[in-house]
Design a protein around this motif. Sequence first.
Motif, PDB file in Angstrom:
ATOM      1  N   VAL A  20     111.040  17.052 -53.728  1.00 21.24           N
ATOM      2  CA  VAL A  20     111.440  17.233 -52.331  1.00 21.24           C
ATOM      3  C   VAL A  20     110.595  18.332 -51.690  1.00 21.24           C
ATOM      4  CG1 VAL A  20     113.316  18.017 -50.835  1.00 21.24           C
ATOM      5  CG2 VAL A  20     113.783  16.354 -52.628  1.00 21.24           C
ATOM      6  N   LEU A  21     110.404  19.435 -52.402  1.00 23.40           N
ATOM      7  CA  LEU A  21     109.569  20.509 -51.866  1.00 23.40           C
ATOM      8  C   LEU A  21     108.133  20.036 -51.654  1.00 23.40           C
ATOM      9  CD1 LEU A  21     110.834  23.591 -53.890  1.00 23.40           C
ATOM     10  CD2 LEU A  21     111.208  23.093 -51.471  1.00 23.40           C
ATOM     11  N   PHE A  48     114.210  19.865 -42.476  1.00 23.92           N
ATOM     12  CA  PHE A  48     114.422  20.277 -43.860  1.00 23.92           C
ATOM     13  C   PHE A  48     114.280  21.792 -44.005  1.00 23.92           C
ATOM     14  CE2 PHE A  48     112.572  21.373 -48.001  1.00 23.92           C
ATOM     15  CZ  PHE A  48     113.589  20.946 -48.835  1.00 23.92           C
ATOM     16  N   GLN A  49     113.240  22.353 -43.422  1.00 21.11           N
ATOM     17  CA  GLN A  49     113.019  23.794 -43.516  1.00 21.11           C
ATOM     18  C   GLN A  49     114.167  24.573 -42.885  1.00 21.11           C
ATOM     19  OE1 GLN A  49     109.173  24.278 -41.697  1.00 21.11           O
ATOM     20  NE2 GLN A  49     108.095  23.941 -43.618  1.00 21.11           N
ATOM     21  N   GLU A  55     118.491  26.780 -49.281  1.00 21.07           N
ATOM     22  CA  GLU A  55     119.424  26.316 -50.315  1.00 21.07           C
ATOM     23  C   GLU A  55     118.677  25.869 -51.580  1.00 21.07           C
ATOM     24  OE1 GLU A  55     123.044  23.098 -50.947  1.00 21.07           O
ATOM     25  OE2 GLU A  55     122.182  23.355 -48.961  1.00 21.07           O
ATOM     26  N   VAL A  56     117.550  25.190 -51.408  1.00 20.58           N
ATOM     27  CA  VAL A  56     116.769  24.743 -52.566  1.00 20.58           C
ATOM     28  C   VAL A  56     116.259  25.956 -53.352  1.00 20.58           C
ATOM     29  CG1 VAL A  56     114.634  23.584 -53.290  1.00 20.58           C
ATOM     30  CG2 VAL A  56     116.137  22.506 -51.614  1.00 20.58           C
ATOM     31  N   GLY A  60     117.266  27.163 -57.276  1.00 21.87           N
ATOM     32  CA  GLY A  60     116.288  27.507 -58.304  1.00 21.87           C
ATOM     33  C   GLY A  60     116.491  28.913 -58.838  1.00 21.87           C
ATOM     34  N   LEU A  61     116.756  29.861 -57.950  1.00 20.28           N
ATOM     35  CA  LEU A  61     116.986  31.244 -58.374  1.00 20.28           C
ATOM     36  C   LEU A  61     118.251  31.364 -59.221  1.00 20.28           C
ATOM     37  CD1 LEU A  61     116.222  34.202 -58.293  1.00 20.28           C
ATOM     38  CD2 LEU A  61     117.472  34.389 -56.130  1.00 20.28           C
ATOM     39  N   GLN A  62     119.314  30.686 -58.809  1.00 21.30           N
ATOM     40  CA  GLN A  62     120.562  30.725 -59.580  1.00 21.30           C
ATOM     41  C   GLN A  62     120.342  30.148 -60.974  1.00 21.30           C
ATOM     42  OE1 GLN A  62     123.144  28.580 -56.940  1.00 21.30           O
ATOM     43  NE2 GLN A  62     123.864  30.438 -55.923  1.00 21.30           N
ATOM     44  N   HIS A  63     119.576  29.079 -61.057  1.00 15.77           N
ATOM     45  CA  HIS A  63     119.308  28.476 -62.369  1.00 15.77           C
ATOM     46  C   HIS A  63     118.491  29.432 -63.235  1.00 15.77           C
ATOM     47  CE1 HIS A  63     119.265  25.245 -65.242  1.00 15.77           C
ATOM     48  NE2 HIS A  63     117.949  25.311 -65.316  1.00 15.77           N
TER      49      HIS A  63
END
Length: 91
Positions: A20-21, A48-49, A55-56, A60-63
Amino acid sequence: MLEDPSGAHAPAALELLQAVLGEFGAPSSGAAGGLLPWSMHARARAFFQEHYLLEVFTIGLQHLERLAAPASTSAPPWPPLLCRSLTLCTT
């Protein structure tokens, strides 16, 4: 998929976010992914931005934060799924 304790689905979830990115990244030519007209892609990219990009990155940071505890308490080599998740989060 990222919150599954086994981590079995994390690589697929991260690959989806990465795709998606990539789709909403820098344009490559006059047409974008799916051969949409650039004007249509530009509107979708801006939406999207504005609504989803933060949120995306947060996901990623949370993961990465969840992975940090097991990674720091055990020495490499780490399990393949953990390595794959770390690689996908950093690219």
